[in-house]
Design a protein around this motif. Structure first.
Motif, PDB file in Angstrom:
ATOM      1  N   TYR A   1       0.829  -1.202   0.000  1.00 44.62           N
ATOM      2  CA  TYR A   1       0.000   0.000   0.000  1.00 44.62           C
ATOM      3  C   TYR A   1       0.870   1.262   0.000  1.00 44.62           C
TER       4      TYR A   1
ATOM      5  N   LYS B   1      -6.844   8.242  -1.621  1.00 42.69           N
ATOM      6  CA  LYS B   1      -7.047   6.856  -1.184  1.00 42.69           C
ATOM      7  C   LYS B   1      -7.915   6.097  -2.174  1.00 42.69           C
TER       8      LYS B   1
ATOM      9  N   ASP C   1      -6.829   2.707  -4.035  1.00 42.44           N
ATOM     10  CA  ASP C   1      -7.645   1.492  -3.972  1.00 42.44           C
ATOM     11  C   ASP C   1      -7.988   0.982  -5.364  1.00 42.44           C
TER      12      ASP C   1
ATOM     13  N   ASN D   1      -6.908  -2.501  -7.041  1.00 42.13           N
ATOM     14  CA  ASN D   1      -7.948  -3.357  -7.579  1.00 42.13           C
ATOM     15  C   ASN D   1      -7.654  -3.781  -9.007  1.00 42.13           C
TER      16      ASN D   1
ATOM     17  N   SER E   1      -5.441  -6.068  -4.105  1.00 41.76           N
ATOM     18  CA  SER E   1      -6.125  -5.501  -2.936  1.00 41.76           C
ATOM     19  C   SER E   1      -5.916  -6.342  -1.685  1.00 41.76           C
TER      20      SER E   1
ATOM     21  N   GLN F   1      -2.431  -5.770   0.121  1.00 47.29           N
ATOM     22  CA  GLN F   1      -1.957  -4.391   0.273  1.00 47.29           C
ATOM     23  C   GLN F   1      -1.142  -4.136   1.544  1.00 47.29           C
TER      24      GLN F   1
END
Lengths: 331, 347
Positions: free
Chosen positions: A98, A120, A124, A128, A133, A136
Motif C-alpha cells: 500500500y 485513497k 484502492d 484493484n 487488494s 496491500q
C-alpha cells in the motif's frame, strides 16, 4: 499520446564525444495503444525509454508528450503526464504494498505527503486493477516477483498519468506471469485509455498482445502493427533468418538445422505431432522416402516406438528413449 | 481495517515511548555521585526551589543540562542517521560511519588546536560556542559533500560506504597530525572532547545547541515526503517529480547541522545514528518517515539517556565516557542488522 520526431538518444560522454545509441528515431503511440518496443540487446531500448521518462536528456530531435514539446514541460508537471516502471528491484524492509502504491500520489499530495480521501480512492482503484487488494498490507519483500511487478504497475497507475512507460516489465517472470502482466497492460489501455509503452525480449508476447511494435535495429527503426512488420520481413532482418514466423500459430520459432531424415508412420494424432516436434529438435526431418523408419504403435495400452533400418529393429517405450538413441547413433 | 488497527497500536507505542522518555529523564537526574531523594528532584524542578542550595546547583547546573544534552543529542543523531540511511539507501549509513562525525572533529580540531590564538584556551564565551558549532557543521558538511561527490560518480553502495570509511580515516589522521602539533593543555581538552561527553556541556552551550537541533529538525520535517519518495531510489523519485538536487541540499544541510552541532558539544557519540532508526523500523514495522522521524526522535532520546545512566555506573563514583557505552550497546544492533540483511537480501 507520445510522438518522437528525429529523436537522437544516447549518453553524453564528456569531451565533445557523444555516444549516440542509434539513428534518428521516429515513433508514435496514440491514446489507448499498447506499444511493445523490441530490438536486440544493447540497441538502446532502455536508453530510449529513459529518455522518454526524462531520466536521460535527449541529444537532438523533438519529443511530444500529449502534443506538447517535452522541453516546455516543468519537471513537476511531467510527473502528472508520464509514469515510469524501471527494472530496479525495491528491497526496502518494512515497506508495504500500500505504501509503495501510495507513493504514486507524490505529485498530488501536500508538503508532508498526507493522503486525502480522493488519493485513497485512486490507490484502492489501482490496487484493484492489478488484483493486489488482498495483499496491500504485505511487505514488498514477502511477495512474489510477479506480485511485485504488479505493485510497481499499481504505483504507476496511482500516479494517474495518461502515459505509462515500462522497461522490461516481464523480466524475471515465469511464462504465466509474463502473459498476465502484458495482458493487464492491454486491459489498462482499453479500460483507462492509457498510452502504454513497454520494452520486451519476448517476441511472442509482443506479437500476440501489442497494438503496435516499435522496432529498433542496427541502423534502422520501424513501427507498425505486428502483422505489418511480419509482412515486411522485419523480424527476420532484425534477428536473422534463423528466426521464423509460423503462420498457423502466430508465433516465432528459431529454425533448426536439419541433418538427417526419417520416415514416420502411425495415427495422425497429437502423439504424432509431438514426435515430429521432438525429432526436429534433434535435427531429424520427417521424410517418407527415408530408409530409416519409425512406426508409432500401441502394445498393452502403452505407446511403442519401433525403429527399423536395413540392419536392425529396435523398440522404445517413450519419445525420450527414441530420441536419445537416435542422437547417439545419428542414424 | 488493518491499517486502522496498525495506526492505533502505533499511537499506543508512541505514548508508551513518551512515558518511558519522561521516566528515563527523571532517573537520569536522580543518578549521580551525590544522592538526592527522587521526590526532592521532582520538587526542585517543578518549583525551582530547594531546601538545600547545593542540591539546586547540582540539579540545575549539572544534571539538568546533561540530561537535556542527552535528549537533544539523542534526537539529533538518530534523525541524522535515519536521513542518511534513506538517502544512501544503505542500512549501515550513519553520521559516524560515513565520516560525518570525523569531519566535525576536523572542524573542531582546526578551530581548537590550530586557531587557538583567536580564542582563549577556555572556550566558554558564547562566541566560542558558536564558533565550535559552525566549525563542526562546516566540517561535517565538507565530509558529507565529499561522500556525496563520490556517490554521484559511483552507483555501488558498498563502494560509497568504503569510500566514506576511507574519508573518515583520512580525516582522523589529519586530526592526529593537528594533535601532534597542538599545545598540551588544548590537546587534553580536545582529547576529552573526542571521548564524547554529555557532562561537560554548559547552560550557555545548551542555548546554542537547542536552536541548532531545532532548525535541523524543521528541515527534516520538511523533507519527510522527499525521504519517502527516495525509498524507491533516485530514479523513481525523479519520475515522481522530485527535485533531486534541492532535496539533497535540504537533507544534507539538515544532517550536517544535526550531526555537526551535536558533535561540537558532546564529541563524536558513535552508533546512536545507525542503531536507533533500525530499532524504530523494527518496533514500528514501517518505513514511512512520517512515523519513523517521530519514533527516532523519541527512541534516540531514550537510548542516549539510558547510555548516560549506564556510563555513570550507578552505585559508584566513577563515570566512563558515554561514547564507549553507546558503542557497546550499538555494535550488537549493527551486527544484527548485517545478519538480518544477509538472510533477507534486503537493500
Amino acid at each position: 499520446m507520445l510522438k518522437a520526431i528525429d529523436l537522437e538518444i544516447g549518453y553524453n560522454v564528456p569531451e565533445h564525444h557523444k555516444n549516440r545509441v542509434g539513428q534518428k528515431l521516429n515513433f508514435e503511440a496514440c491514446d489507448g495503444e499498447l506499444v511493445a518496443l523490441i530490438g536486440p540487446n544493447g540497441i538502446g531500448k532502455s536508453t530510449l525509454l529513459k529518455t522518454i521518462a526524462r531520466l536521460l536528456p535527449k541529444l537532438s530531435g523533438t519529443l511530444f508528450i500529449n502534443g506538447v514539446n517535452q522541453d516546455e514541460i516543468e519537471n513537476s508537471n511531467y510527473a502528472e503526464l508520464l509514469s515510469f516502471v524501471s527494472t530496479d528491484i525495491i528491497r526496502v524492509p518494512n515497506f508495504s504494498v500500500y505504501q509503495l502504491v501510495a507513493l504514486g500520489r507524490f505529485p498530488y499530495t501536500n508538503w508532508i505527503g498526507s493522503l486525502t480521501k480522493s488519493d485513497k480512492e485512486v490507490i484502492d482503484l489501482a490496487l484493484n486493477l492489478v488484483g493486489l487488494s488482498s495483499l496491500q498490507s504485505k511487505p514488498i519483500n514477502e511477495i512474489s516477483d510477479g506480485e511485485r511487478q504488479r505493485a510497481m504497475i499499481a504505483r504507476a497507475l496511482a500516479q494517474n498519468t495518461p502515459i505509462i512507460v515500462l522497461d522490461e516489465p516481464t523480466a524475471y517472470l515465469d511464462i504465466t506471469n509474463k502473459y498476465d502482466i502484458v495482458h493487464l497492460l492491454g486491459e489498462l489501455t482499453l479500460k483507462q485509455n492509457k498510452t502504454i509503452v513497454f520494452s520486451t525480449h519476448d517476441l511472442n508476447i509482443a506479437f500476440s498482445e501489442a497494438d503496435k511494435i516499435w522496432m529498433m535495429g542496427h541502423g534502422y527503426a520501424l513501427q507498425g502493427a505486428p502483422e505489418d512488420l511480419v509482412l515486411d520481413n522485419a523480424f527476420e532482418s532484425l534477428f536473422g533468418s534463423r528466426l521464423q514466423f509460423e503462420w498457423q500459430s502466430g508465433t516465432f520459432k528459431k529454425s533448426k538445422q536439419i541433418y538427417y531424415s526419417v520416415s514416420l508412420s502411425g495415427n495422425r494424432n497429437s502423439l504424432f505431432e509431438l514426435t515430429v516436434n521432438a525429432l526436429s529438435r534433434i535435427g531429424f526431418m520427417v521424410n517418407e522416402n527415408s530408409g530409416t523408419k519409425i512406426t508409432i504403435a500401441e502394445k498393452d495400452k502403452h505407446n511403442l516406438f519401433i525403429l527399423e533400418n536395413q540392419n536392425s529393429v529396435k523398440e522404445f517405450k517413450d519419445i525420450y528413449g527414441l530420441c536419445s538413441f537416435l542422437k547417439r547413433e545419428k542414424a | 481495517m488493518q491499517s486502522i488497527k496498525a495506526g492505533t497500536s502505533r499511537k499506543a507505542l508512541i505514548y508508551l515511548l513518551l512515558m518511558l522518555l519522561v521516566l528515563f529523564f527523571l532517573f537520569d537526574l536522580f543518578l549521580g555521585s551525590t544522592s538526592i531523594p527522587f521526590s526532592e528532584i521532582v520538587k526542585t524542578i517543578v518549583t525551582g526551589q530547594s531546601p538545600h542550595p547545593e542540591w539546586k546547583i547540582i540539579i540545575f547546573d549539572f544534571r539538568l543540562p546533561k540530561a537535556l544534552a542527552a535528549i537533544l543529542a539523542g534526537i539529533a543523531l538518530s534523525v541524522s542517521g535515519l536521513q542518511m540511511q534513506t538517502i544512501f539507501r544503505n542500512p549501515l549509513a550513519g553520521p559516524d560511519v560515513l565520516g560525518i562525525s570525523s569531519g566535525a572533529s576536523l572542524g573542531v580540531a582546526i578551530l581548537v588546536l590550530g586557531m587557538s590564538g583567536f580564542f582563549s584556551s577556555n572556550i566558554s564565551s558564547i562566541l566560542g560556542n558558536w564558533a565550535i558549532v559552525v566549525a563542526a557543521c562546516i566540517g561535517s558538511a565538507a565530509s558529507l559533500l565529499l561522500v556525496l561527490a563520490v556517490s554521484s560518480k559511483v552507483r555501488d553502495i558498498m563502494t560509497i560506504l568504503i569510500m566514506g570509511i576511507m574519508i573518515g580515516a583520512a580525516i582522523s589522521s589529519v586530526v592526529s597530525i593537528l594533535q601532534y602539533f597542538g599545545n598540551e593543555s588544548l590537546l587534553k581538552s580536545f582529547v576529552v572532547w573526542t571521548m564524547g561527553s554529555l557532562g561537560h556541556i554548559s547552560k550557555m552551550q545548551l542555548l546554542v545547541l537547542f536552536p541548532c537541533v531545532l532548525s535541523g529538525l524543521v528541515l527534516s520535517f520538511l523533507s519527510v515526503k522527499r525521504l519517502n519518495a527516495l525509498l524507491l531510489g533516485e530514479r523513481y523519485a525523479m519520475t515522481l517529480g522530485l527535485n533531486i538536487k534541492f532535496s539533497r541540499v535540504l537533507i544534507f544541510t539538515s544532517t550536517s547541522i544535526l550531526a555537526g552541532s551535536t558533535t561540537a558539544f558532546c564529541g563524536p557519540v558513535a552508533f546512536i545514528g545507525i542503531a536507533v532508526p533500525h530499532l524504530c523500523r523494527f518496533i514500528f514495522k514501517t518505513s514511512d518517515h512520517k512515523i519513523l522521524l517521530f519514533a527516532s526522535m523519541i527512541t534516540g532520546a531514550i537510548v542516549l539517556l539510558f547510555c548516560d545512566m549506564v556510563s555513570q555506573l550507578p552505585g559508584s563514583d566513577i563515570t566512563i565516557p558515554v561514547n564507549s557505552v553507546t558503542a557497546l550497546m550499538g555494535i550488537p544492533v549493527v551486527v544484527w542488522i548485517i545478519i538480518q540483511n544477509q538472510k533477507k537480501n534486503l537493500w
